[in-house]
Design an enzyme around this catalytic site. Structure first.
Site, short mmCIF file in Angstrom:
data_model
loop_
_atom_site.label_atom_id
_atom_site.label_comp_id
_atom_site.label_asym_id
_atom_site.label_seq_id
_atom_site.Cartn_x
_atom_site.Cartn_y
_atom_site.Cartn_z
N LYS A 243 30.12 52.58 8.83
CA LYS A 243 30.90 53.48 9.68
C LYS A 243 31.17 54.82 9.03
O LYS A 243 31.11 55.87 9.68
CB LYS A 243 32.22 52.81 10.08
CG LYS A 243 33.09 53.65 10.99
CD LYS A 243 34.39 52.94 11.31
CE LYS A 243 35.24 52.77 10.07
NZ LYS A 243 35.71 54.04 9.52
N ARG A 317 43.39 50.69 15.64
CA ARG A 317 43.00 49.43 15.00
C ARG A 317 43.46 48.22 15.79
O ARG A 317 43.11 47.09 15.46
CB ARG A 317 43.57 49.35 13.58
CG ARG A 317 42.95 50.34 12.61
CD ARG A 317 43.67 50.27 11.28
NE ARG A 317 43.16 51.27 10.35
CZ ARG A 317 42.37 51.00 9.30
NH1 ARG A 317 42.00 49.77 9.07
NH2 ARG A 317 41.95 51.96 8.51
N ARG A 384 37.47 46.85 -5.58
CA ARG A 384 38.69 46.33 -4.96
C ARG A 384 38.72 44.81 -5.00
O ARG A 384 37.69 44.14 -4.86
CB ARG A 384 38.79 46.80 -3.50
CG ARG A 384 38.95 48.28 -3.34
CD ARG A 384 39.43 48.68 -1.96
NE ARG A 384 38.76 47.98 -0.86
CZ ARG A 384 38.81 48.39 0.40
NH1 ARG A 384 39.47 49.48 0.72
NH2 ARG A 384 38.19 47.71 1.35
N ARG A 395 38.35 38.83 5.60
CA ARG A 395 38.61 40.14 6.21
C ARG A 395 37.79 40.32 7.48
O ARG A 395 38.27 40.86 8.49
CB ARG A 395 38.27 41.27 5.24
CG ARG A 395 39.27 41.47 4.10
CD ARG A 395 38.76 42.50 3.12
NE ARG A 395 38.66 43.83 3.71
CZ ARG A 395 37.88 44.80 3.24
NH1 ARG A 395 37.12 44.59 2.17
NH2 ARG A 395 37.87 45.98 3.81
#
Length: 456
Positions: A243, A317, A384, A395
């Protein structure tokens, strides 16, 4: 030959933008507003909204509003603002996201303010014609009372002298087109329109376009420059879907304003604004920033964008954010990136990020210039914790659950979402680019980018 080339170029670009115009056309009596409106409508396929037409239609249908309006008309009185406003607002709500041209509305600043509460215009065209030219034009003007069609013996003659082209009925010379009456009408109009123009200049900088003594041909040519700035887009995609790269290419290629909640939040935190201080408390605790803070931050920023085209990256979101966004800005494009979980997990293994800026690198296909260092600042890149395979799988599961209601919400507007499948950004990008240039060749038309920070 050059003129033909310019016309082709106009049509190529206009196809992308033509479905998102929310315009008002204003001009004094005799300015040629009716002719200009007719040519704009024919050229650009907008919905024509005229207070007079709506008034006549409601009276003929004997609606409740029509009955109220007819009582004033029969007494030779002006229909009050509240009735006219209700005609217009009801009609606008029926249109949903359709493009439109308001012809002769608003007529005063009260109407302008009420209109802004239900629909934000992105263009107000004011035909500023000299008094001398207006008087010259009015001398040859005749009208068809039932339809409101206007003719002029100097430049817009009826096919048969004194007869309406459509019905064949007699044309008349209105009493208020007599020179002494017309001069007073102009004076009244100028006093009325001045506060409207001042209102739009102050409250919505950039949307007012004053055209001084322009011909209809010149106005149509000018519209190309006006229309190409009306894209309201969002892009959706799961983490590591590419994205970020697709967004950058859209922004660079088509000159959109890039709007990212992450960037805005970081800026507010750095500037220690009131909103930034509130958000920072959640960030330091490792918590998600609440909806109300994200929404407030985005709403404030969108108001500053005015009439520029933009690409929303990372917002909305969830459905709450999507609905809040719709109250102040109608999105006209949603780009949905559909990349398989298997491909994403493979990408994530090589992903590194620069925490302060959110820039993402990948050792497989988007390496930093120096291993482990950000290209711009030279700061260390980090891996991360939530980029571990088991965490990524969770996720993705959360993202799918979160984004499904958002997609369902936007699917209520047919043709809004365009979905692109692929395994690499280079495979997906040409499809997205082609869609933006030629939206009518795709089932969808509009654009949104929603996702977490992703790999390139």
């Amino acid at each position: 030959m050059e003129a033909v080339h310019s016309e082709n170029l106009f049509h190529l670009n206009f196809e992308m933008y033509k479905k998102i115009i929310r315009a008002s056309l204003l001009g004094p009596p005799g300015s040629g507003k009716s002719t200009v409106a007719k040519r704009i409508l024919e050229k650009f396929d907008l919905v024509h909204i005229s207070p007079g037409d709506l008034l006549r239609a409601n009276i003929q249908k004997n609606t409740d509003l029509g009955k109220q309006a007819e009582a004033y008309v029969n007494q030779g009185r002006l229909v009050p603002d509240n009735i006219i406003i209700e005609f217009i607002t009801n009609h606008l709500q029926d249109l949903n996201c359709a493009s439109f041209l308001l012809d002769g509305f608003p007529r005063n600043v009260t109407q302008a303010k009420y209109l802004s509460e239900v629909q934000t215009l992105n263009t107000v065209i004011y035909l500023n014609t000299s008094r001398e030219e207006l008087i010259r034009r009015i001398e040859g003007r005749f009208v068809h009372l039932k339809s409101g069609r206007v003719y002029n013996t100097n430049f817009n003659k009826p096919k048969v002298s004194g007869k309406d082209d459509v019905t064949g009925e007699d044309l008349i010379k209105r009493d208020d087109d007599k020179p002494e009456v017309f001069a007073e009408r102009l004076k009244t109009y100028e006093q009325t329109v001045k506060p409207i123009l001042e209102y739009y200049e102050k409250e919505f900088p950039g949307i007012l376009k004053t055209l001084n003594d322009k011909t209809s041909d010149e106005i149509l040519l000018w519209n190309f420059q006006m229309l190409k700035k009306a894209v309201r887009a969002v892009i959706l995609g799961p983490p590591a879907s590419g994205k970020g790269t697709i967004s950058n290419r859209i922004v660079e290629k088509f000159d959109f304003v890039h709007i990212s909640p992450g960037d805005i939040l970081r800026s507010n935190i750095e500037k220690q604004t009131k909103l930034g201080n509130k958000a920072e408390r959640y960030v330091k605790q490792g918590k998600l920033v609440p909806n109300e803070l994200i929404i407030k931050c985005m709403m404030d920023h969108l108001k500053e964008v005015h009439n520029k085209s933009f690409l929303l990256d990372g917002f909305p979101r969830n459905v709450t954010q999507a609905k809040s966004l719709s109250t102040i800005q109608q999105i006209n494009a949603v780009i949905n990136l559909d990349v398989s979980h298997e491909v994403i997990i493979k990408r994530i293994e090589g992903r590194w990020i620069h925490l302060k800026s959110g820039r993402v690198y990948n050792t497989g296909f988007n390496k930093p210039k120096f291993p482990g260092k950000d290209d711009i600042t030279g700061d260390d890149l980090v891996k991360r914790e939530d980029d571990k395979v088991d965490i990524v799988a969770e996720r993705l599961k959360i993202y799918d659950a979160m984004i499904k209601p958002v997609l369902e919400y936007y699917q209520q507007s047919p043709g809004l979402i365009a979905t692109f499948k692929g395994s690499t950004t280079n495979e997906i990008w040409p499809k997205v680019e082609k869609f933006i240039v030629h939206p009518n060749n795709h089932k969808a038309y509009q654009v949104i980018v929603i996702a977490e920070n992703d790999s390139k």
